[in-house]
Design a protein around this motif. Sequence first.
Motif, mmCIF file in Angstrom:
data_model
loop_
_atom_site.group_PDB
_atom_site.id
_atom_site.type_symbol
_atom_site.label_atom_id
_atom_site.label_comp_id
_atom_site.label_asym_id
_atom_site.label_seq_id
_atom_site.Cartn_x
_atom_site.Cartn_y
_atom_site.Cartn_z
ATOM 1 N N LYS A 80 56.618 12.099 -8.299
ATOM 2 C CA LYS A 80 55.616 11.147 -8.794
ATOM 3 C C LYS A 80 54.806 10.537 -7.653
ATOM 4 O O LYS A 80 53.675 10.101 -7.844
ATOM 5 C CB LYS A 80 56.274 10.063 -9.637
ATOM 6 C CG LYS A 80 57.278 9.203 -8.921
ATOM 7 C CD LYS A 80 58.086 8.342 -9.892
ATOM 8 C CE LYS A 80 59.285 9.096 -10.403
ATOM 9 N NZ LYS A 80 59.993 8.468 -11.488
ATOM 10 N N ASP A 126 58.878 14.108 -14.982
ATOM 11 C CA ASP A 126 59.411 12.764 -15.207
ATOM 12 C C ASP A 126 59.644 12.634 -16.713
ATOM 13 O O ASP A 126 58.765 13.013 -17.507
ATOM 14 C CB ASP A 126 58.363 11.735 -14.727
ATOM 15 C CG ASP A 126 59.025 10.527 -14.091
ATOM 16 O OD1 ASP A 126 60.208 10.279 -14.376
ATOM 17 O OD2 ASP A 126 58.341 9.839 -13.312
ATOM 18 N N SER A 127 60.811 12.127 -17.115
ATOM 19 C CA SER A 127 61.179 12.212 -18.539
ATOM 20 C C SER A 127 60.159 11.517 -19.449
ATOM 21 O O SER A 127 59.841 12.027 -20.531
ATOM 22 C CB SER A 127 62.569 11.629 -18.767
ATOM 23 O OG SER A 127 62.643 10.326 -18.242
ATOM 24 N N GLU A 128 59.610 10.382 -18.985
ATOM 25 C CA GLU A 128 58.655 9.640 -19.823
ATOM 26 C C GLU A 128 57.352 10.415 -19.976
ATOM 27 O O GLU A 128 56.733 10.416 -21.040
ATOM 28 C CB GLU A 128 58.361 8.271 -19.197
ATOM 29 C CG GLU A 128 59.566 7.361 -19.002
ATOM 30 C CD GLU A 128 60.467 7.768 -17.835
ATOM 31 O OE1 GLU A 128 60.113 8.704 -17.088
ATOM 32 O OE2 GLU A 128 61.538 7.151 -17.691
ATOM 33 N N ASN A 170 60.127 1.936 -9.942
ATOM 34 C CA ASN A 170 60.000 3.265 -10.553
ATOM 35 C C ASN A 170 59.066 3.219 -11.761
ATOM 36 O O ASN A 170 58.205 4.088 -11.917
ATOM 37 C CB ASN A 170 61.386 3.792 -10.961
ATOM 38 C CG ASN A 170 61.305 5.194 -11.520
ATOM 39 O OD1 ASN A 170 60.687 6.066 -10.930
ATOM 40 N ND2 ASN A 170 61.896 5.425 -12.681
ATOM 41 N N LYS A 171 59.227 2.200 -12.596
ATOM 42 C CA LYS A 171 58.369 2.142 -13.783
ATOM 43 C C LYS A 171 56.929 1.852 -13.378
ATOM 44 O O LYS A 171 55.981 2.330 -14.001
ATOM 45 C CB LYS A 171 58.899 1.100 -14.754
ATOM 46 C CG LYS A 171 58.756 1.452 -16.219
ATOM 47 C CD LYS A 171 59.134 2.877 -16.590
ATOM 48 C CE LYS A 171 60.523 3.289 -16.221
ATOM 49 N NZ LYS A 171 60.865 4.676 -16.629
ATOM 50 N N GLU A 194 55.481 4.958 -12.269
ATOM 51 C CA GLU A 194 55.242 5.816 -13.437
ATOM 52 C C GLU A 194 53.984 5.399 -14.209
ATOM 53 O O GLU A 194 53.335 6.239 -14.847
ATOM 54 C CB GLU A 194 56.469 5.815 -14.349
ATOM 55 C CG GLU A 194 57.630 6.570 -13.713
ATOM 56 C CD GLU A 194 58.861 6.647 -14.591
ATOM 57 O OE1 GLU A 194 58.843 6.106 -15.721
ATOM 58 O OE2 GLU A 194 59.858 7.249 -14.148
HETATM 59 MG MG MG Z 1 61.126 8.519 -15.214
#
Ligand code: MG
Length: 411
Positions: free
Chosen positions: A145, A170-172, A237-238, A241
């Motif tokens: 990311k 990235d899972s999201e 992290n968020k 993201e």
């Molecule tokens: Mg993630």
Amino acid sequence: MNTRTKHRSVPLSSVEIDTSKSYPRRISILGATGSIGESTLDLIGRDPSSYRVVSLTGGHNVTRLAELAVRHHAECAVIADAARYQGLRDALAGTGIEAGAGDEALLDAASRPADWVMAAIVGAAGLKPTLQAVRQGTATALANKECLVSAGAIFMAEVARANTTLLPVDSEHSAALQIMTAVPKERIERLCLTASGGPFRGWSREQMAVAAPEQALNHPNWSMGPKVTIDSATLMNKGLELLEAHHLFSLGPSELDVLTHPQSIVHCLLYLSDGSVLAQMSCPDMRTPIAYSLAWPDRMYAPTERLDLAALGALTFEAPDMERFPALRLAKEVLSAGGSAGTVLNAANEIAVEAFLARRIGFLAIAGLVEATLDGSPDLAMLKPQKVDEVLAIDADARSRARSLLGRFAD
Ligand code: MG
Ligand code: NAD
């Protein structure tokens, strides 16, 4: 009969890919010795006749890189640390696998003809090798990311120029892509990324002030590399993201949101103009989003735990606390500022996480150092580099400023 099916890649680009390519598919993994790299090889190793491994790269761990290269019959293995070249050569002696080391060899590994590459180097160090793969037109599964946070505009321009298929891992963002393929972009009102809240979700600032690296590394739901695990504990992290989603999906600050969801089952929510909310769910195991990027636009089997909602009983959600977790606020400010603010945020955060893991600064000083570095950087919104080397110069400058501020935050 040669059935040449074309699938639209939405919404990242209008690129079409030819899925009639015969198997085995040629794949490379940048960052093969890390958490994402190993999970990718776990999937590939279960179906070896469908894949040919071209390049595997690692940072420092020669022994593990050589083991993986031998097990997966790679064409070449490259270690980023040039000083470890002889060690890698020795470990691969007699195997017929080419060995390489250093920056140029990493770029060479990314340049080798392949159908698909996993970009899973951690940090801005992954930018040049990943861009190299993108420029080759290799379908790129993007776990890194930091590439987008640091150089999103340039990166996405290169993706468009090379007509490359870009698949977020990235899972999201994988969840978002899975949902968005079913929805006209103009009907999207808001994309909401979920955050587990990390190990310190219920902690006070006083408790966090004395948190040790071992406690911050103890993520409740996900097993990941150290950098992203610390980022999850600070909620940086968020924030990263949000910036990642901004570049991937061309969504502005008012269209992006975060919700804390401690169970990490719902990965993203898409709010639509008719009042519908679409969500993607799966147990927290990165092999699901990796499998999605590997099989895209098809689906494949992944040996992950199946979701049992009755056993879980309840899924809970809450607004993130920006007072206790200022890193998320900082990232939102950076998202609104634009320009080179993301480059500085990312660089300062990499220095801060490294210093925290080395016990040079406390947990709360991570966001403190990032904020001080941003505050000391004039006119970031106006700085719009056109070349990767210009981004890397801003990155290097921010790192040296962050390092010079470390003493102020030292424990
Ligand atoms: Mg993630
Ligand atoms: P990791 O630390 O486990 O692995 C990183 C890989 O990069 C290793 O192979 C390492 O040797 C290599 N590397 C480190 N420094 C390097 C350098 N300077 N040059 C070249 N190679 C270098 O990290 P990870 O958890 O696998 O994460 C990789 C990326 O994926 C990160 O950007 C992370 O944010 C992202 N990501 C990870 C997860 C996860 O579950 N692990 C989830 C979402 C996104």
